[in-house]
Write a protein that holds these residues in place. Structure first.
Motif, PDB file in Angstrom:
ATOM      1  N   GLY A  36       6.757  12.910  12.038  1.00  0.00           N
ATOM      2  CA  GLY A  36       6.249  13.041  13.398  1.00  0.00           C
ATOM      3  C   GLY A  36       4.950  13.822  13.418  1.00  0.00           C
ATOM      4  N   PRO A  37       4.195  13.718  14.492  1.00  0.00           N
ATOM      5  CA  PRO A  37       2.932  14.466  14.609  1.00  0.00           C
ATOM      6  C   PRO A  37       3.198  15.970  14.632  1.00  0.00           C
ATOM      7  CG  PRO A  37       3.136  12.775  16.334  1.00  0.00           C
ATOM      8  CD  PRO A  37       4.475  12.901  15.683  1.00  0.00           C
ATOM      9  N   ASN A  38       2.144  16.752  14.491  1.00  0.00           N
ATOM     10  CA  ASN A  38       2.269  18.204  14.620  1.00  0.00           C
ATOM     11  C   ASN A  38       2.840  18.543  15.997  1.00  0.00           C
ATOM     12  OD1 ASN A  38       1.220  18.763  12.084  1.00  0.00           O
ATOM     13  ND2 ASN A  38      -0.885  18.797  12.825  1.00  0.00           N
ATOM     14  N   GLY A  39       3.773  19.486  16.028  1.00  0.00           N
ATOM     15  CA  GLY A  39       4.393  19.873  17.289  1.00  0.00           C
ATOM     16  C   GLY A  39       5.529  18.969  17.722  1.00  0.00           C
ATOM     17  N   ALA A  40       5.957  18.049  16.843  1.00  0.00           N
ATOM     18  CA  ALA A  40       7.014  17.104  17.216  1.00  0.00           C
ATOM     19  C   ALA A  40       8.395  17.749  17.267  1.00  0.00           C
ATOM     20  CB  ALA A  40       7.037  15.924  16.240  1.00  0.00           C
ATOM     21  N   GLY A  41       8.567  18.887  16.558  1.00  0.00           N
ATOM     22  CA  GLY A  41       9.862  19.551  16.513  1.00  0.00           C
ATOM     23  C   GLY A  41      10.532  19.496  15.155  1.00  0.00           C
ATOM     24  N   LYS A  42       9.796  19.041  14.138  1.00  0.00           N
ATOM     25  CA  LYS A  42      10.380  18.875  12.805  1.00  0.00           C
ATOM     26  C   LYS A  42      10.839  20.205  12.209  1.00  0.00           C
ATOM     27  CE  LYS A  42       6.651  17.057  11.095  1.00  0.00           C
ATOM     28  NZ  LYS A  42       5.793  17.251  12.297  1.00  0.00           N
ATOM     29  N   SER A  43       9.955  21.200  12.218  1.00  0.00           N
ATOM     30  CA  SER A  43      10.296  22.507  11.651  1.00  0.00           C
ATOM     31  C   SER A  43      11.394  23.190  12.458  1.00  0.00           C
ATOM     32  CB  SER A  43       9.057  23.409  11.584  1.00  0.00           C
ATOM     33  OG  SER A  43       8.109  22.887  10.681  1.00  0.00           O
ATOM     34  N   THR A  44      11.360  23.007  13.776  1.00  0.00           N
ATOM     35  CA  THR A  44      12.423  23.572  14.615  1.00  0.00           C
ATOM     36  C   THR A  44      13.772  22.995  14.234  1.00  0.00           C
ATOM     37  OG1 THR A  44      10.890  23.881  16.463  1.00  0.00           O
ATOM     38  CG2 THR A  44      13.233  23.856  16.988  1.00  0.00           C
TER      39      THR A  44
END
Length: 257
Positions: A36-44
């Protein structure tokens, strides 16, 4: 039964929705990628599985057990290991010493027994060192075994972090952008290593990655996120050709044809 079951999780940071009713499963022995793009929620999402974040809604189950009942310190003991986007190694220790840290969840001797260095502790220490040496051989780290982390190239540090996570003996390995900062050749090597981790060690792999070449090469299924919502789940080719995924990456005009 799925090994990992993320069921309708929602996470807010103040007025920002990081994840909104996200659901997916990871099967035993699968290589599953989150893109997903930056800020998509992947790291969260990764931090939620690692218990660094708490969801307002939903549940996360590993082998049928809710992780929300576990403290962050208990996650590795369940058989979940992870790497980090920003490498988290002990800079002034050797490769061998860093990998031995990964064995901490396997230690069974009491503090008193360790102080006295009893025969049982000596046997346990030998077993830990054997396990670590296997990881060094498995990931071709023999030339760097006794070198200090601070003196190693970035690409080798990435491999050391993977080795330390595997030293835990996990059932599932979470890789946070394993190809980030790597050269094209190092990224290809990482592809082979991820495949070997599944094929030779039987470890399920869940990874967050921006390198779609690596994702396409190794993943069985892919989850695409944008603005904290699920856009698509499927094979790499299915997800890359999905109109909502194309729109999230390239804009509405690109998705229209």
């Amino acid at each position: 039964m799925s090994l990992l079951d993320v069921d309708g999780v929602t996470v807010h940071f103040g007025g920002v929705t990081a994840l909104e009713r996200v659901s997916f499963t990871v099967e035993p022995g699968e290589i599953f990628a989150i893109v997903g793009p930056n800020g998509a929620g992947k790291s969260t999402l990764f931090n939620l599985i690692s218990r660094f974040h708490e969801p307002e809604e939903g549940d996360v189950r590993f082998a049928g057990e809710s992780l929300l009942r576990r403290a962050p310190s208990g996650i590795a003991g369940l058989g979940i290991a992870r790497t980090f986007q920003n490498i988290e190694l002990f800079e002034h220790s050797s490769v061998l010493q860093n990998l031995l840290v990964g064995r901490h969840t396997r230690r069974r001797a009491s503090i008193l027994a360790q102080i006295l260095f009893t025969p049982a502790v000596r046997r346990e220490e030998i077993a830990h060192r054997v396990a670590v040496e296997r990881m060094i051989d498995f990931l071709d780290l023999q030339p760097h075994r006794d070198r200090i982390i601070a003196g190693l190239p970035y690409g080798i540090r990435k491999v050391v972090e993977v080795a330390r996570a595997l030293a835990i003996g996990p059932r599932m390995l979470l890789l946070d952008e394993p190809a980030s900062g790597l050269s094209a050749e190092e990224s290809r090597d990482m592809q082979f290593r991820i495949k070997d981790i599944r094929a030779r060690m039987g470890v399920t792999v869940l990874m967050v990655e921006h390198d779609m070449g690596l994702v396409s090469a190794v993943s069985d299924r892919v989850l695409a996120l944008a603005d904290g919502r699920v856009l698509a789940i499927g094979t790499p080719s299915e997800v890359q050709s999905h109109p909502k995924v194309i729109e999230a990456y390239l804009g509405t005009e690109a998705a229209a044809p």
